[in-house]
Design a protein around this motif. Structure first.
Motif, PDB file in Angstrom:
ATOM      1  N   ILE A  20       0.868  -1.182   0.000  1.00 25.40           N
ATOM      2  CA  ILE A  20       0.000   0.000   0.000  1.00 25.40           C
ATOM      3  C   ILE A  20       0.899   1.224   0.000  1.00 25.40           C
ATOM      4  CG2 ILE A  20      -1.811   1.277   1.211  1.00 25.40           C
ATOM      5  CD1 ILE A  20      -2.497  -1.326   2.696  1.00 25.40           C
ATOM      6  N   GLU A  21       0.613   2.161  -0.872  1.00 25.86           N
ATOM      7  CA  GLU A  21       1.355   3.418  -0.805  1.00 25.86           C
ATOM      8  C   GLU A  21       0.402   4.594  -0.836  1.00 25.86           C
ATOM      9  OE1 GLU A  21       3.391   4.467  -4.887  1.00 25.86           O
ATOM     10  OE2 GLU A  21       3.962   2.414  -4.350  1.00 25.86           O
ATOM     11  N   ILE A  22       0.632   5.512   0.093  1.00 25.99           N
ATOM     12  CA  ILE A  22      -0.190   6.705   0.271  1.00 25.99           C
ATOM     13  C   ILE A  22       0.684   7.910  -0.068  1.00 25.99           C
ATOM     14  CG2 ILE A  22      -1.494   8.081   1.929  1.00 25.99           C
ATOM     15  CD1 ILE A  22      -1.949   5.472   3.525  1.00 25.99           C
ATOM     16  N   HIS A  23       0.304   8.645  -1.088  1.00 22.84           N
ATOM     17  CA  HIS A  23       1.086   9.794  -1.536  1.00 22.84           C
ATOM     18  C   HIS A  23       0.562  11.064  -0.870  1.00 22.84           C
ATOM     19  CE1 HIS A  23       3.252   7.975  -5.144  1.00 22.84           C
ATOM     20  NE2 HIS A  23       2.557   6.976  -4.612  1.00 22.84           N
ATOM     21  N   LEU A  24       1.458  11.819  -0.237  1.00 20.27           N
ATOM     22  CA  LEU A  24       1.111  13.057   0.435  1.00 20.27           C
ATOM     23  C   LEU A  24       1.812  14.230  -0.255  1.00 20.27           C
ATOM     24  CD1 LEU A  24       1.468  11.930   4.172  1.00 20.27           C
ATOM     25  CD2 LEU A  24      -0.615  12.024   2.790  1.00 20.27           C
ATOM     26  N   PRO A  25       1.156  15.385  -0.311  1.00 17.92           N
ATOM     27  CA  PRO A  25       1.782  16.534  -0.967  1.00 17.92           C
ATOM     28  C   PRO A  25       2.902  17.174  -0.165  1.00 17.92           C
ATOM     29  CG  PRO A  25      -0.356  17.149  -0.075  1.00 17.92           C
ATOM     30  CD  PRO A  25      -0.228  15.656   0.094  1.00 17.92           C
ATOM     31  N   TYR A  78      -2.234  12.134  14.080  1.00 16.25           N
ATOM     32  CA  TYR A  78      -1.165  13.035  13.643  1.00 16.25           C
ATOM     33  C   TYR A  78      -1.694  14.457  13.451  1.00 16.25           C
ATOM     34  CZ  TYR A  78       2.798  14.737  10.858  1.00 16.25           C
ATOM     35  OH  TYR A  78       3.875  15.458  10.387  1.00 16.25           O
ATOM     36  N   SER A  79      -2.867  14.567  12.815  1.00 11.26           N
ATOM     37  CA  SER A  79      -3.419  15.885  12.511  1.00 11.26           C
ATOM     38  C   SER A  79      -4.300  16.437  13.629  1.00 11.26           C
ATOM     39  CB  SER A  79      -4.236  15.819  11.228  1.00 11.26           C
ATOM     40  OG  SER A  79      -5.350  14.946  11.381  1.00 11.26           O
ATOM     41  N   ASP A  80      -4.575  15.601  14.645  1.00 11.51           N
ATOM     42  CA  ASP A  80      -5.444  15.992  15.757  1.00 11.51           C
ATOM     43  C   ASP A  80      -6.794  16.470  15.240  1.00 11.51           C
ATOM     44  OD1 ASP A  80      -6.142  16.291  18.404  1.00 11.51           O
ATOM     45  OD2 ASP A  80      -5.416  18.365  18.535  1.00 11.51           O
ATOM     46  N   SER A  81      -7.314  15.746  14.247  1.00  4.79           N
ATOM     47  CA  SER A  81      -8.619  16.104  13.687  1.00  4.79           C
ATOM     48  C   SER A  81      -9.381  14.831  13.387  1.00  4.79           C
ATOM     49  CB  SER A  81      -8.457  16.936  12.414  1.00  4.79           C
ATOM     50  OG  SER A  81      -7.669  16.236  11.463  1.00  4.79           O
ATOM     51  N   LEU A  90      -7.587  10.654   5.134  1.00  2.00           N
ATOM     52  CA  LEU A  90      -6.133  10.464   5.232  1.00  2.00           C
ATOM     53  C   LEU A  90      -5.434  11.824   5.253  1.00  2.00           C
ATOM     54  CD1 LEU A  90      -5.642   7.402   2.824  1.00  2.00           C
ATOM     55  CD2 LEU A  90      -5.697   7.396   5.327  1.00  2.00           C
ATOM     56  N   ASP A  91      -5.886  12.652   6.202  1.00  2.00           N
ATOM     57  CA  ASP A  91      -5.396  14.024   6.360  1.00  2.00           C
ATOM     58  C   ASP A  91      -4.275  14.027   7.392  1.00  2.00           C
ATOM     59  OD1 ASP A  91      -4.965  16.696   6.776  1.00  2.00           O
ATOM     60  OD2 ASP A  91      -7.068  17.215   7.096  1.00  2.00           O
ATOM     61  N   PHE A  92      -3.063  14.310   6.930  1.00  2.00           N
ATOM     62  CA  PHE A  92      -1.906  14.352   7.817  1.00  2.00           C
ATOM     63  C   PHE A  92      -1.502  15.793   8.139  1.00  2.00           C
ATOM     64  CE2 PHE A  92      -1.792  10.003   6.517  1.00  2.00           C
ATOM     65  CZ  PHE A  92      -1.182   9.312   7.556  1.00  2.00           C
ATOM     66  N   GLY A  93      -2.502  16.636   8.366  1.00  2.00           N
ATOM     67  CA  GLY A  93      -2.243  17.991   8.837  1.00  2.00           C
ATOM     68  C   GLY A  93      -1.381  18.788   7.898  1.00  2.00           C
ATOM     69  N   ASP A  94      -0.240  19.274   8.390  1.00  2.00           N
ATOM     70  CA  ASP A  94       0.622  20.125   7.571  1.00  2.00           C
ATOM     71  C   ASP A  94       1.262  19.363   6.417  1.00  2.00           C
ATOM     72  OD1 ASP A  94       2.237  18.597   9.170  1.00  2.00           O
ATOM     73  OD2 ASP A  94       3.191  20.268  10.210  1.00  2.00           O
ATOM     74  N   ALA A  95       1.220  18.028   6.427  1.00  2.00           N
ATOM     75  CA  ALA A  95       1.724  17.241   5.293  1.00  2.00           C
ATOM     76  C   ALA A  95       0.651  17.053   4.222  1.00  2.00           C
ATOM     77  CB  ALA A  95       2.231  15.884   5.762  1.00  2.00           C
ATOM     78  N   GLY A  96      -0.587  17.444   4.534  1.00  2.00           N
ATOM     79  CA  GLY A  96      -1.656  17.410   3.543  1.00  2.00           C
ATOM     80  C   GLY A  96      -2.439  16.106   3.521  1.00  2.00           C
ATOM     81  N   ARG A  97      -3.453  16.103   2.653  1.00  2.00           N
ATOM     82  CA  ARG A  97      -4.285  14.913   2.456  1.00  2.00           C
ATOM     83  C   ARG A  97      -3.722  14.056   1.330  1.00  2.00           C
ATOM     84  NH1 ARG A  97     -10.733  15.814   3.115  1.00  2.00           N
ATOM     85  NH2 ARG A  97     -10.716  16.880   5.140  1.00  2.00           N
ATOM     86  N   ALA A  98      -4.034  12.775   1.388  1.00  2.00           N
ATOM     87  CA  ALA A  98      -3.557  11.846   0.359  1.00  2.00           C
ATOM     88  C   ALA A  98      -4.053  12.273  -1.010  1.00  2.00           C
ATOM     89  CB  ALA A  98      -4.030  10.439   0.673  1.00  2.00           C
ATOM     90  N   THR A  99      -3.149  12.303  -1.964  1.00  2.00           N
ATOM     91  CA  THR A  99      -3.505  12.618  -3.344  1.00  2.00           C
ATOM     92  C   THR A  99      -3.648  11.364  -4.198  1.00  2.00           C
ATOM     93  OG1 THR A  99      -1.151  12.889  -3.873  1.00  2.00           O
ATOM     94  CG2 THR A  99      -2.370  14.872  -3.240  1.00  2.00           C
TER      95      THR A  99
END
Length: 442
Positions: free
Chosen positions: A45-50, A169-172, A373-382
């Motif tokens: 599995i690979e999750i791409h983050l911006p 991670y994103s506290d959301s 899949l929102d990782f806060g300042d790293a963004g959501r999975a694209t």
């Protein structure tokens, strides 16, 4: 199934008791019997983050996610030669840190992908998965690349762990995830059945090279999701199923496979009825059904619209039929009347004998990713890619998921069956046949 690890004495003054033991479910045991180093049974599995994640925050978030889903903290318990069961031990914490940050270097993603296909995580250390956070100097963002031992976990279960880690991670906290749609029970359509003794077509060999290396290879692609008219009687999954069947049929004819115009195709399809919320059961939770196609239905010039409607009837009925995860026969192989070693030898022998009757290929459609899949300042999975094992005798799998209105396809194949150029040709065929199922083309 147990969800706590140890019984503690009041006040916490006594050391914890022995780890909780969980007998292997049927799916896990059959997979363990058939494990082999030449073709590791891994889910990639690979999750791409911006953006890029912070190392310490991600480690802490993933550790907390494992604590919220303690069923993932398991390792295979040592056993004696006469043991009649495999057992998982549930641990209080990981035996080893599953998260690693390989050096940021050119080609890091290709190396991580190759490792996901070639090296399975150990079952003897908890948890039986690893997470590589991959960065490259010329690539924006990062990729969270999971390698999961399929004896212990499946792709949707690992994705649930990733979703929980993202929430922490994103506290959301993420909004509630809808439960999978379950069709009403329906009789299996007559045309869905093929004669019980009819050998299905197998994927014809390609050009793997003069000295093929054992193991799997993979090709990833991003495609448009095929359009459907509002109220269409079929789903995107049915469109993918038809595209897969037509791709293999075309491939076999082009390769001159014996019986390509006579033998039926059978495509294995995982069905997952689990909730997607935080309470989702962790483990191998899908059940396998087989969708049949006659050779005549897949002949050149077939009516794609009619085939979509017929396929929709079949998949709907199969999803609604109650059925054990691996069928009714697999449970008999795991009855603990004989020692594990004897049952393992019997299972492997039956697997070899049943090779000619194995389904043609596997299509695993995860569908629209149900988490932000929102990782806060790293963004959501694209983008999110999965790939399922492609062991012989099947030797080829199609795995799909959609994120942001795009379809992410992984073709994975056994290197003893196909070569790199064969994978590219199969991708071209699939792309063309998938486009033919779009409402604009019908």
């Amino acid at each position: 199934m147990a969800t706590t690890h140890h019984q503690r004495a009041p006040g916490g003054g006594q050391p914890p008791g022995p780890p909780v033991r969980v007998p292997f479910p049927v799916v896990d045991e059959v997979a363990r019997h058939c494990a082999q180093d030449a073709e590791p049974s891994t889910v990639h599995i690979e999750i791409h983050l911006p953006g890029r994640v912070d190392e310490e925050r991600l480690r802490a978030a993933f550790a907390a996610a494992l604590a919220r889903h303690p069923r993932a903290l398991m390792r295979e318990r040592p056993r004696g030669p006469l043991a009649r069961r495999y057992e998982w031990e549930l641990t209080e914490a990981p035996d080893t840190d599953p998260v690693s940050f390989p050096p940021c270097a050119p080609g890091a993603l290709e190396r991580a992908r190759a490792g996901a296909l070639d090296r399975a995580p150990a079952l003897t250390a908890s948890p039986p998965l690893r997470l590589d956070v991959v960065r490259e100097p010329d690539r924006e963002g990062c990729v969270l690349l999971f390698t999961v031992h399929h004896t212990a976990l499946d792709g949707p279960a690992c994705l649930r762990l990733a979703a929980t880690a993202a929430e922490i991670y994103s506290d959301s906290p993420a909004p509630p995830s809808p439960a999978p749609a379950r069709p009403d029970a329906a009789p299996l359509p007559r045309q869905a059945r093929t004669p019980a003794l009819a050998r299905p077509a197998q994927v014809a060999p390609g050009s793997p090279g003069s000295a093929p290396v054992p193991g799997n290879a993979m090709l990833l692609a991003e495609l448009p999701v095929p359009r459907r008219e509002s109220g269409a009687p079929y789903t995107v999954n049915d469109q993918l199923m038809v595209a897969t069947a037509l791709t293999v049929a075309d491939w076999n004819r082009a390769q001159g496979a014996p019986g390509a115009d006579r033998r039926p195709l059978r495509i294995t399809m995982p069905v997952d009825d689990r909730t997607r919320g935080p309470e989702m059961p962790i483990g191998n939770g899908t059940r396998l059904v087989e969708v049949g196609f006659t050779a005549a239905e897949l002949a050149p010039g077939t009516d794609v619209a009619a085939l979509l409607r017929t396929t929709a009837e079949r998949t709907r009925a199969l999803k609604a039929q109650p059925r054990p995860q691996l069928g009714h026969g697999a449970g008999l192989l795991t009855v603990p009347l004989l020692p594990v070693a004897a049952r393992a030898a019997l299972t492997r022998g039956l697997r070899v004998a049943a090779g000619p009757w194995t389904s043609t290929t596997l299509l695993s459609n995860i569908g629209r990713i149900p988490y932000p899949l929102d990782f806060g300042d790293a963004g959501r999975a694209t983008a999110v890619w999965f790939s399922a094992p492609a062991r012989m005798p099947r030797g080829l799998t199609f795995t799909t998921a959609s994120t942001g209105g795009r379809l992410h396809l992984a073709l994975r194949w056994s290197r003893t069956l196909l070569g790199e150029s064969d994978g590219a040709r199969l991708l071209d065929l699939f792309t063309r046949h998938l486009a033919a199922t779009s409402s604009e083309a019908i």
